[in-house]
Motif scaffolding. Sequence first.
Motif, PDB file in Angstrom:
ATOM      1  N   LEU A 126       1.256 -29.433  19.983  1.00 54.61           N
ATOM      2  CA  LEU A 126       2.018 -30.574  19.491  1.00 54.61           C
ATOM      3  C   LEU A 126       2.703 -30.159  18.202  1.00 54.61           C
ATOM      4  CD1 LEU A 126       2.791 -33.603  19.577  1.00 54.61           C
ATOM      5  CD2 LEU A 126       0.637 -34.074  18.364  1.00 54.61           C
ATOM      6  N   ILE A 127       4.030 -30.173  18.218  1.00 54.29           N
ATOM      7  CA  ILE A 127       4.814 -29.799  17.042  1.00 54.29           C
ATOM      8  C   ILE A 127       5.199 -31.075  16.310  1.00 54.29           C
ATOM      9  CG2 ILE A 127       6.848 -28.591  16.200  1.00 54.29           C
ATOM     10  CD1 ILE A 127       6.856 -27.028  18.851  1.00 54.29           C
ATOM     11  N   GLY A 128       4.635 -31.245  15.117  1.00 50.93           N
ATOM     12  CA  GLY A 128       4.903 -32.443  14.335  1.00 50.93           C
ATOM     13  C   GLY A 128       3.626 -33.171  13.989  1.00 50.93           C
ATOM     14  N   ALA A 129       3.657 -33.918  12.881  1.00 55.81           N
ATOM     15  CA  ALA A 129       2.501 -34.693  12.456  1.00 55.81           C
ATOM     16  C   ALA A 129       2.938 -36.014  11.831  1.00 55.81           C
ATOM     17  CB  ALA A 129       1.658 -33.894  11.473  1.00 55.81           C
ATOM     18  N   GLY A 130       4.131 -36.496  12.235  1.00 54.57           N
ATOM     19  CA  GLY A 130       4.623 -37.771  11.752  1.00 54.57           C
ATOM     20  C   GLY A 130       4.218 -38.915  12.667  1.00 54.57           C
ATOM     21  N   GLY A 131       4.967 -40.008  12.582  1.00 56.62           N
ATOM     22  CA  GLY A 131       4.618 -41.196  13.343  1.00 56.62           C
ATOM     23  C   GLY A 131       4.592 -40.983  14.838  1.00 56.62           C
ATOM     24  N   ALA A 132       5.556 -40.224  15.365  1.00 56.73           N
ATOM     25  CA  ALA A 132       5.600 -39.988  16.812  1.00 56.73           C
ATOM     26  C   ALA A 132       4.393 -39.181  17.265  1.00 56.73           C
ATOM     27  CB  ALA A 132       6.891 -39.268  17.189  1.00 56.73           C
ATOM     28  N   ALA A 133       4.039 -38.143  16.498  1.00 59.99           N
ATOM     29  CA  ALA A 133       2.882 -37.322  16.840  1.00 59.99           C
ATOM     30  C   ALA A 133       1.593 -38.130  16.768  1.00 59.99           C
ATOM     31  CB  ALA A 133       2.814 -36.112  15.924  1.00 59.99           C
ATOM     32  N   HIS A 134       1.450 -38.931  15.721  1.00 56.41           N
ATOM     33  CA  HIS A 134       0.272 -39.792  15.598  1.00 56.41           C
ATOM     34  C   HIS A 134       0.157 -40.732  16.800  1.00 56.41           C
ATOM     35  CE1 HIS A 134      -1.600 -39.382  11.512  1.00 56.41           C
ATOM     36  NE2 HIS A 134      -0.496 -38.667  11.317  1.00 56.41           N
ATOM     37  N   GLY A 135       1.296 -41.220  17.276  1.00 55.80           N
ATOM     38  CA  GLY A 135       1.267 -42.169  18.378  1.00 55.80           C
ATOM     39  C   GLY A 135       0.823 -41.569  19.697  1.00 55.80           C
ATOM     40  N   VAL A 136       1.181 -40.302  19.953  1.00 60.93           N
ATOM     41  CA  VAL A 136       0.896 -39.722  21.274  1.00 60.93           C
ATOM     42  C   VAL A 136      -0.390 -38.915  21.314  1.00 60.93           C
ATOM     43  CG1 VAL A 136       3.358 -39.665  21.834  1.00 60.93           C
ATOM     44  CG2 VAL A 136       2.261 -37.603  20.911  1.00 60.93           C
ATOM     45  N   ALA A 137      -0.864 -38.404  20.180  1.00 63.05           N
ATOM     46  CA  ALA A 137      -2.011 -37.498  20.196  1.00 63.05           C
ATOM     47  C   ALA A 137      -3.272 -38.119  20.790  1.00 63.05           C
ATOM     48  CB  ALA A 137      -2.277 -36.967  18.785  1.00 63.05           C
TER      49      ALA A 137
END
Length: 283
Positions: A126-137
């Motif tokens: 998973l590339i990213g740790a913003g809102g989108a990443a938080h939502g899908v992880a």
Amino acid sequence: MSVPRFAVIGHPVSHSLSPRIHAAFSHQTGIAMDYGTLDAAPTDLAAALERFHRDGGAGANVTMPHKRAAAALCESLADRAERSGVVNTLVRTATGWRGDNTDGLGLVRDLTDRHSQDLRGRRVLLIGAGGAAHGVAPALLDAGIADLFIVNRTESRTDALADALGEPARVHPRYFRDLDTLGSFDLIINATSIGHDADGSELPLPGSLIRRRCDVVDLAYGEAAIGFLAWARASGADRLIDGLGMLVEQAAESFELWHGVHPDTDAIHDELRAEHPIGSIGR
């Protein structure tokens, strides 16, 4: 009897496809709703939501850059929103806003139902740790993946997301300087703007990340996903998927939270796909 009001709130937000998607769901189900856009600067989010409520707002979708801030404004949070720390769906209750997050389930539904992916046992980057990443992880973990490696330009945010997920046996925070040493993956998901302003030929990502039959997803859709998916195709990825299906599926989950009915997503997805023909691309 007045028609309940709903909206997508973001900044900017005029480009959003959400009003069109929910209009299609409304027509399909026969459930009347007034769904529009609500542009609010970050400093005006709380006041904008209060005005929306006073004007009859019954629910809202939340998009960039408000997903984390919206969670802090909620009177209560659903378990998956509590776990992710971000909100993309608001439901008005008698005591305030209840926050939920349908992004992760929307992504998983698109991958498993529309693209016939089996996520169980997969090694995922998973590339990213913003809102989108938080939502899908969290949803990826719930779907049974074996390992989730997280990389982000800001190392403290990588660590924060990994800590929030609370599964050290499966969740591995790493950094961009580690990319050459991570090995290869079964699934790579881009939850950043990397590649969105390029043709994919100069991305700071080694092709060694992609193993045989690796699938690659960009959570953006249409032209914004072209650069990253071009890199993936040139590096030998098996299947390339953009975020349009996730957008439609998360909207359907929001619709069900508001109305108790889960709409069929195929018709509006196919209509939008014809206009944004990036989607799932074979080699």
